[in-house]
Scaffold this active site. Structure first.
Site, mmCIF file in Angstrom:
data_model
loop_
_atom_site.group_PDB
_atom_site.id
_atom_site.type_symbol
_atom_site.label_atom_id
_atom_site.label_comp_id
_atom_site.label_asym_id
_atom_site.label_seq_id
_atom_site.Cartn_x
_atom_site.Cartn_y
_atom_site.Cartn_z
ATOM 1 N N HIS A 162 -11.273 -1.905 7.082
ATOM 2 C CA HIS A 162 -9.843 -1.978 6.779
ATOM 3 C C HIS A 162 -8.991 -1.355 7.874
ATOM 4 O O HIS A 162 -8.212 -2.037 8.523
ATOM 5 C CB HIS A 162 -9.598 -1.270 5.435
ATOM 6 C CG HIS A 162 -8.179 -1.274 4.965
ATOM 7 N ND1 HIS A 162 -7.816 -0.761 3.735
ATOM 8 C CD2 HIS A 162 -7.023 -1.685 5.535
ATOM 9 C CE1 HIS A 162 -6.509 -0.887 3.568
ATOM 10 N NE2 HIS A 162 -6.006 -1.434 4.653
ATOM 11 N N GLU A 174 0.810 -1.220 0.000
ATOM 12 C CA GLU A 174 0.000 0.000 0.000
ATOM 13 C C GLU A 174 0.849 1.279 0.000
ATOM 14 O O GLU A 174 0.385 2.322 0.461
ATOM 15 C CB GLU A 174 -0.948 -0.002 1.193
ATOM 16 C CG GLU A 174 -2.016 -1.084 1.093
ATOM 17 C CD GLU A 174 -3.054 -0.977 2.189
ATOM 18 O OE1 GLU A 174 -4.218 -0.698 1.864
ATOM 19 O OE2 GLU A 174 -2.701 -1.169 3.371
#
Length: 240
Positions: free
Chosen positions: A172, A85
């Site tokens: 998340h 990410e």
């Protein structure tokens, strides 16, 4: 920037990772922090050959890369991989000139509070003044529970973040920003604190009520030396 300067910054980011883990915001091996070095480069927590999770982060795990995730100097990434990410960090840094540090964590209470429809609201007051102000300013939600692994998804998250200090990632985790590492980390802790207290209130059968604007305006600014410096020394002391 000298090697000594970089070494100090690596230590700062590594300590910050350990603070997050010690606070329960980054359990296991998930989560990362980045720090802008200049327009094109950043330090970011990477996974190395002895990966053990954020609680055991060492300065060597903090690597210098460019905004595309490439090593800045030969050998910089030998044995380390950048986070999947990374775009979550670099897109914020590309878009927000006011931000130098980006924190991404997976705090269970923040995820649970959002999924329960509670949000991060200014339901507290002097209990955590910086957290109250952050919540009163608004903590938006990025509604997709995806791995933010490319610039397209990162741009969506940045749009949701806007000019705020934090954004909840549904199902998340959490992304927070700051003008420095301590500020970004302390903001993450404050969001988690509000989420935990909100869940506790609801579990106890209570109803969440936002603090009146009159009370928010009455809260004093205790200054950076207290809100940031003293609070950060405390977090460092907690991890030993």
């Amino acid at each position: 920037m000298t090697k000594q300067d970089l070494a100090l910054l690596r230590r700062l980011v590594a300590d910050a990772c350990r603070v997050l883990a010690a606070r329960g915001l980054a359990d296991g091996i998930l989560g990362h922090i980045s720090l802008r070095v200049d327009e094109r480069t950043l330090l970011v927590r990477c996974r190395g050959p002895r990966e053990r999770g954020l609680l055991y982060t060492e300065p060597a795990d903090i690597r210098l890369v460019d905004v595309d995730g490439a090593a800045v100097t030969p050998g910089e990434l030998d044995g380390w991989t950048v986070p999947n990410e990374l775009p979550l960090h670099t897109e914020v840094l590309r878009t927000r000139a006011d931000v130098t540090c980006v924190v991404h964590t997976h705090p269970p209470a923040v995820v649970a509070a959002d999924l329960a429809g509670l949000g991060i609201r200014p339901v507290i007051g002097a209990f955590d003044i910086p957290g109250t102000r952050l919540a009163a300013r608004g903590v938006p939600v990025y509604p997709r529970g995806v791995l933010i692994r490319d610039r397209r998804l990162a741009a969506q998250m940045v749009t949701a973040l806007g000019d705020r200090d934090a954004v909840v990632l549904r199902g998340h985790g959490l992304t927070t920003t700051g003008t420095g590492v301590p500020e970004a980390v302390l903001r993450a802790i404050s969001v988690d604190t509000v989420a935990r207290l909100s869940l506790d209130v609801v579990k106890a059968g209570g109803t969440l009520t936002d603090l009146p604007e009159e009370d928010i305006q009455e809260l004093p600014d205790l200054g950076d030396s207290f809100n940031h410096d003293t609070a950060w020394r405390h977090e460092l002391a907690r991890i030993g």
